[in-house]
Design a protein around this motif. Structure first.
Motif, PDB file in Angstrom:
ATOM      1  N   MET A   1     -19.949  16.111  17.290  1.00  0.00           N
ATOM      2  CA  MET A   1     -18.713  15.781  16.574  1.00  0.00           C
ATOM      3  C   MET A   1     -18.055  14.517  17.104  1.00  0.00           C
ATOM      4  O   MET A   1     -16.901  14.240  16.799  1.00  0.00           O
ATOM      5  CB  MET A   1     -17.729  16.957  16.649  1.00  0.00           C
ATOM      6  CG  MET A   1     -18.209  18.203  15.936  1.00  0.00           C
ATOM      7  SD  MET A   1     -17.015  19.557  15.966  1.00  0.00           S
ATOM      8  CE  MET A   1     -15.761  18.929  14.872  1.00  0.00           C
ATOM      9  N   ASN A   2     -18.776  13.763  17.927  1.00  0.00           N
ATOM     10  CA  ASN A   2     -18.254  12.521  18.479  1.00  0.00           C
ATOM     11  C   ASN A   2     -19.431  11.566  18.678  1.00  0.00           C
ATOM     12  O   ASN A   2     -20.519  11.811  18.161  1.00  0.00           O
ATOM     13  CB  ASN A   2     -17.495  12.795  19.789  1.00  0.00           C
ATOM     14  CG  ASN A   2     -18.327  13.602  20.771  1.00  0.00           C
ATOM     15  OD1 ASN A   2     -19.287  13.109  21.341  1.00  0.00           O
ATOM     16  ND2 ASN A   2     -17.963  14.878  20.951  1.00  0.00           N
ATOM     17  N   ASP A   3     -19.232  10.493  19.411  1.00  0.00           N
ATOM     18  CA  ASP A   3     -20.276   9.471  19.536  1.00  0.00           C
ATOM     19  C   ASP A   3     -21.458   9.894  20.411  1.00  0.00           C
ATOM     20  O   ASP A   3     -22.520   9.272  20.345  1.00  0.00           O
ATOM     21  CB  ASP A   3     -19.672   8.186  20.115  1.00  0.00           C
ATOM     22  CG  ASP A   3     -18.671   7.552  19.173  1.00  0.00           C
ATOM     23  OD1 ASP A   3     -18.725   7.858  17.969  1.00  0.00           O
ATOM     24  OD2 ASP A   3     -17.827   6.755  19.644  1.00  0.00           O
ATOM     25  N   ASP A   4     -21.279  10.924  21.236  1.00  0.00           N
ATOM     26  CA  ASP A   4     -22.326  11.317  22.196  1.00  0.00           C
ATOM     27  C   ASP A   4     -23.314  12.284  21.549  1.00  0.00           C
ATOM     28  O   ASP A   4     -23.259  13.498  21.758  1.00  0.00           O
ATOM     29  CB  ASP A   4     -21.700  11.941  23.442  1.00  0.00           C
ATOM     30  CG  ASP A   4     -20.768  10.987  24.166  1.00  0.00           C
ATOM     31  OD1 ASP A   4     -20.805   9.783  23.871  1.00  0.00           O
ATOM     32  OD2 ASP A   4     -19.990  11.455  25.030  1.00  0.00           O
ATOM     33  N   LYS A   5     -24.226  11.756  20.768  1.00  0.00           N
ATOM     34  CA  LYS A   5     -25.222  12.566  20.051  1.00  0.00           C
ATOM     35  C   LYS A   5     -26.611  12.300  20.612  1.00  0.00           C
ATOM     36  O   LYS A   5     -26.972  11.162  20.899  1.00  0.00           O
ATOM     37  CB  LYS A   5     -25.205  12.254  18.556  1.00  0.00           C
ATOM     38  CG  LYS A   5     -23.906  12.596  17.831  1.00  0.00           C
ATOM     39  CD  LYS A   5     -24.006  12.249  16.353  1.00  0.00           C
ATOM     40  CE  LYS A   5     -22.748  12.647  15.588  1.00  0.00           C
ATOM     41  NZ  LYS A   5     -21.584  11.827  15.954  1.00  0.00           N
ATOM     42  N   VAL A   6     -27.406  13.354  20.735  1.00  0.00           N
ATOM     43  CA  VAL A   6     -28.795  13.236  21.173  1.00  0.00           C
ATOM     44  C   VAL A   6     -29.659  12.927  19.941  1.00  0.00           C
ATOM     45  O   VAL A   6     -29.563  13.630  18.934  1.00  0.00           O
ATOM     46  CB  VAL A   6     -29.263  14.540  21.855  1.00  0.00           C
ATOM     47  CG1 VAL A   6     -30.731  14.448  22.243  1.00  0.00           C
ATOM     48  CG2 VAL A   6     -28.393  14.841  23.084  1.00  0.00           C
ATOM     49  N   PRO A   7     -30.515  11.903  20.003  1.00  0.00           N
ATOM     50  CA  PRO A   7     -31.332  11.551  18.836  1.00  0.00           C
ATOM     51  C   PRO A   7     -32.360  12.626  18.481  1.00  0.00           C
ATOM     52  O   PRO A   7     -32.752  13.442  19.323  1.00  0.00           O
ATOM     53  CB  PRO A   7     -32.029  10.254  19.279  1.00  0.00           C
ATOM     54  CG  PRO A   7     -31.215   9.731  20.421  1.00  0.00           C
ATOM     55  CD  PRO A   7     -30.664  10.940  21.101  1.00  0.00           C
TER      56      PRO A   7
ATOM     57  N   THR B   1     -25.734  21.258  30.290  1.00  0.00           N
ATOM     58  CA  THR B   1     -24.980  22.319  30.958  1.00  0.00           C
ATOM     59  C   THR B   1     -23.955  22.951  30.023  1.00  0.00           C
ATOM     60  O   THR B   1     -23.058  23.661  30.477  1.00  0.00           O
ATOM     61  CB  THR B   1     -24.251  21.781  32.213  1.00  0.00           C
ATOM     62  OG1 THR B   1     -23.236  20.854  31.806  1.00  0.00           O
ATOM     63  CG2 THR B   1     -25.221  21.105  33.162  1.00  0.00           C
ATOM     64  N   SER B   2     -24.083  22.697  28.729  1.00  0.00           N
ATOM     65  CA  SER B   2     -23.165  23.266  27.742  1.00  0.00           C
ATOM     66  C   SER B   2     -23.563  24.694  27.406  1.00  0.00           C
ATOM     67  O   SER B   2     -24.314  25.329  28.159  1.00  0.00           O
ATOM     68  CB  SER B   2     -23.111  22.379  26.494  1.00  0.00           C
ATOM     69  OG  SER B   2     -24.402  22.135  25.991  1.00  0.00           O
ATOM     70  N   ASN B   3     -23.095  25.220  26.275  1.00  0.00           N
ATOM     71  CA  ASN B   3     -23.231  26.658  26.029  1.00  0.00           C
ATOM     72  C   ASN B   3     -24.128  27.040  24.861  1.00  0.00           C
ATOM     73  O   ASN B   3     -24.446  28.211  24.699  1.00  0.00           O
ATOM     74  CB  ASN B   3     -21.838  27.273  25.822  1.00  0.00           C
ATOM     75  CG  ASN B   3     -20.946  26.373  24.984  1.00  0.00           C
ATOM     76  OD1 ASN B   3     -21.313  25.966  23.883  1.00  0.00           O
ATOM     77  ND2 ASN B   3     -19.773  26.050  25.503  1.00  0.00           N
ATOM     78  N   ARG B   4     -24.525  26.086  24.009  1.00  0.00           N
ATOM     79  CA  ARG B   4     -25.318  26.441  22.835  1.00  0.00           C
ATOM     80  C   ARG B   4     -26.486  25.481  22.646  1.00  0.00           C
ATOM     81  O   ARG B   4     -26.336  24.272  22.857  1.00  0.00           O
ATOM     82  CB  ARG B   4     -24.429  26.452  21.574  1.00  0.00           C
ATOM     83  CG  ARG B   4     -23.531  27.660  21.548  1.00  0.00           C
ATOM     84  CD  ARG B   4     -22.662  27.727  20.316  1.00  0.00           C
ATOM     85  NE  ARG B   4     -21.949  28.994  20.307  1.00  0.00           N
ATOM     86  CZ  ARG B   4     -20.879  29.247  19.571  1.00  0.00           C
ATOM     87  NH1 ARG B   4     -20.399  28.320  18.750  1.00  0.00           N
ATOM     88  NH2 ARG B   4     -20.282  30.424  19.624  1.00  0.00           N
TER      89      ARG B   4
ATOM     90  N   SER C   1     -17.688  15.770  24.338  1.00  0.00           N
ATOM     91  CA  SER C   1     -18.893  14.961  24.466  1.00  0.00           C
ATOM     92  C   SER C   1     -20.087  15.593  23.771  1.00  0.00           C
ATOM     93  O   SER C   1     -19.986  16.084  22.654  1.00  0.00           O
ATOM     94  CB  SER C   1     -19.170  14.688  25.948  1.00  0.00           C
ATOM     95  OG  SER C   1     -20.255  13.805  26.130  1.00  0.00           O
ATOM     96  N   ALA C   2     -21.225  15.610  24.459  1.00  0.00           N
ATOM     97  CA  ALA C   2     -22.493  16.005  23.844  1.00  0.00           C
ATOM     98  C   ALA C   2     -22.686  17.506  23.724  1.00  0.00           C
ATOM     99  O   ALA C   2     -23.783  17.958  23.399  1.00  0.00           O
ATOM    100  CB  ALA C   2     -23.656  15.413  24.631  1.00  0.00           C
ATOM    101  N   CYS C   3     -21.648  18.292  23.947  1.00  0.00           N
ATOM    102  CA  CYS C   3     -21.768  19.731  23.698  1.00  0.00           C
ATOM    103  C   CYS C   3     -22.064  19.992  22.236  1.00  0.00           C
ATOM    104  O   CYS C   3     -22.803  20.915  21.896  1.00  0.00           O
ATOM    105  CB  CYS C   3     -20.494  20.453  24.119  1.00  0.00           C
ATOM    106  SG  CYS C   3     -20.500  22.216  23.744  1.00  0.00           S
TER     107      CYS C   3
ATOM    108  N   GLY D   1     -29.907  21.337  16.058  1.00  0.00           N
ATOM    109  CA  GLY D   1     -28.962  20.302  15.668  1.00  0.00           C
ATOM    110  C   GLY D   1     -27.618  20.357  16.358  1.00  0.00           C
ATOM    111  O   GLY D   1     -26.726  19.575  16.022  1.00  0.00           O
ATOM    112  N   ARG D   2     -27.430  21.239  17.304  1.00  0.00           N
ATOM    113  CA  ARG D   2     -26.129  21.379  17.968  1.00  0.00           C
ATOM    114  C   ARG D   2     -25.686  20.052  18.610  1.00  0.00           C
ATOM    115  O   ARG D   2     -24.524  19.688  18.558  1.00  0.00           O
ATOM    116  CB  ARG D   2     -26.212  22.481  19.025  1.00  0.00           C
ATOM    117  CG  ARG D   2     -25.012  22.588  19.966  1.00  0.00           C
ATOM    118  CD  ARG D   2     -23.813  23.210  19.316  1.00  0.00           C
ATOM    119  NE  ARG D   2     -22.725  23.393  20.295  1.00  0.00           N
ATOM    120  CZ  ARG D   2     -21.578  23.942  20.018  1.00  0.00           C
ATOM    121  NH1 ARG D   2     -21.310  24.382  18.802  1.00  0.00           N
ATOM    122  NH2 ARG D   2     -20.635  24.077  20.944  1.00  0.00           N
TER     123      ARG D   2
END
Length: 463
Positions: free
Chosen positions: A411-417, A425-428, A406-408, A432-433
């Motif tokens: 690389m998929n549809d879940d991108k933050v604008p 709650t991801s790691n990086r 997902s939004a970690c 642009g991550r």
């Protein structure tokens, strides 16, 4: 006199290159759709087959959608990568936990929860956060695509032996302080280069008090301080976590395994190349304000002033603040939140979803906040539904999505604008991550939950 790392490493060295690397035998290799296609193509070019396919496990996770998984990814490149993984596994006799399978999920969630990851193993994957598996008492680390090919071909990899570091966290963690706060605190103190050249063993009473899910969160982010990997000695918490899991030993084999695993610990007089100790009482709910995981502070603190930092770090500090549109001395509390993401191989386990759901129960999602609540696997999704967490989330205005990275990462549809702020709650939190121009603030599930219902950065202990 041996450390836990020494015991496992030495048991897996099958050769040595004069003046250089050890030849390390690998017990299990995990692969996914992003870093494996080139490796398989390399084998084909050389006319080589996979040496021990039964010791390789595959699952797509980075590119897959978290909605409508019955359909292939919309992005052509993502679709090709997933289809290529399916083809390569079929041709080489590798077990694939495909999309829709009850075993599918993020590789570093699926490995431990199925019992494929076990104490004393050496584990690799073409993914930097392979360090997650070290929480079960393994040597686990990420490798590059050429090394993925090397392990597929030989079940071994060339590695320079790293130095060892032990990080102790002693004392009792305050109520409301989670494992993510522990590791963000450690990285904020040591910096993103504090573990460079080391394999880290996390120890101490506060570490031992963590659940297996919490230990995986800590080891997952060990590489964000530059370490080669992180690990925690197995104990009764580890054994109870593994007991009865699908691929864990059974019956008499289980008893023998536990006896063997119980010997996996650093000797009392073991010597590390570096040792660090922290007081658990100093740790509070944490958040990042910049563009690397080391730029963290208590959620109740203010952004530092440049003149309090070492001169060599001031240029990157100003660059980060410019990107985030933050300013020196500003409080973090009250800052606008546009997106909230709960998930990833760092915090996508059932314990994380339970914590988030418990906090938002009886409350409502703030207007204007987009929230992605993404289980780390189909098993986590199943448990969330069975335990009623999905119902709690829906009543509060949230949606439980389908599993994936997902939004970690974008690389998929879940991108933050671009320009939007995401409590993740991801790691990086690199530039642009989560999408070009996206602004990421790393935190744990409770800080994310508090922001999701208030619409601003909020201290979960005070709200």
């Amino acid at each position: 006199m041996s450390t836990l790392f020494d015991k496992i490493w030495d048991a897996h060295v099958v050769g040595h290159v004069e003046g250089g690397s050890d030849i390390l035998y690998i017990d299990r290799q995990y692969i996914h759709e992003v870093t494996s296609p080139q490796a398989f193509e390399g084998l084909r070019r050389r006319g080589i087959s996979v040496f021990r396919p039964r010791q390789v496990t595959a699952t797509p996770d980075h590119n897959i959608p978290t909605e409508h998984q019955e359909l292939p990814p919309r992005d052509p490149q993502s679709r090709t990568q997933v289809e290529t993984l399916v083809k390569n596994c079929a041709e080489n006799g590798i077990e694939l936990f495909g999309v829709g399978s009850p075993r599918n999920g993020i590789v570093h969630v699926v490995g431990p929860q199925t019992g494929l990851t076990q104490p004393g193993m050496t584990i690799v994957c073409g993914d930097s956060h392979t360090s997650t598996h070290g929480a079960l008492g393994c040597i686990a680390f990420g490798i590059g695509t050429s090394e993925v090919e090397m392990v597929l071909a030989s079940q071994c990899v060339l590695q320079v032996r790293p130095k060892t570091m032990r990080i102790r966290v002693e004392g009792q963690l305050r109520e409301g302080v989670c494992a993510k706060d522990v590791i963000l605190y450690i990285i904020s103190r040591l910096g993103t280069g504090g573990g460079t050249g080391y394999f880290v063993e996390f120890a101490g009473s506060a570490i031992r008090s963590l659940s297996m899910e919490g230990r995986m969160t800590v080891c997952n982010m060990s590489i964000e301080m530059g370490a080669r990997g992180g690990m925690i000695a197995p104990d009764e918490v580890t054994f109870e976590y593994l007991r009865g899991r699908e691929f864990a030993p059974k019956g008499a084999d289980w008893d023998r395994a536990v006896e063997r695993w119980s010997r996996l610990h650093s000797d009392p007089d073991a010597r590390f190349d570096a040792e660090v100790e922290f007081d658990a009482a100093d740790i509070a709910p944490m958040i990042t304000y910049g563009t690397n995981p080391g730029m963290g502070l208590r959620v109740t603190d203010r952004i530092p002033q440049a003149d309090t930092l070492e001169e060599k770090s001031r240029a990157s500090f100003h660059k980060a603040l410019d990107y985030m549109d933050f300013h020196e001395g500003e409080p973090m509390l009250g800052k606008r939140v546009d997106y909230v993401f709960v998930g990833s191989c760092t915090n996508g386990r059932i314990e994380d979803l339970r914590a988030f759901a418990q906090y938002v129960k009886g409350k409502r999602k703030a207007p204007g906040v987009t929230a992605w609540i993404v289980p780390g696997s189909k098993e986590v999704e199943r448990l969330a539904i069975e335990e009623g967490l999905r119902d709690i989330l829906q009543e509060a205005g949230f949606e439980l999505r389908q599993p994936g990275c997902s939004a970690c990462l974008a690389m998929n549809d879940d991108k933050v604008p671009a320009g939007k702020y995401c409590l993740s709650t991801s790691n990086r939190n690199f530039e642009g991550r989560q999408g070009p121009g996206a602004r990421t603030l790393l935190c744990g599930p409770l800080v994310a939950a508090a922001a999701a219902v208030t619409g601003v950065v909020t201290d979960p202990l005070a709200h």
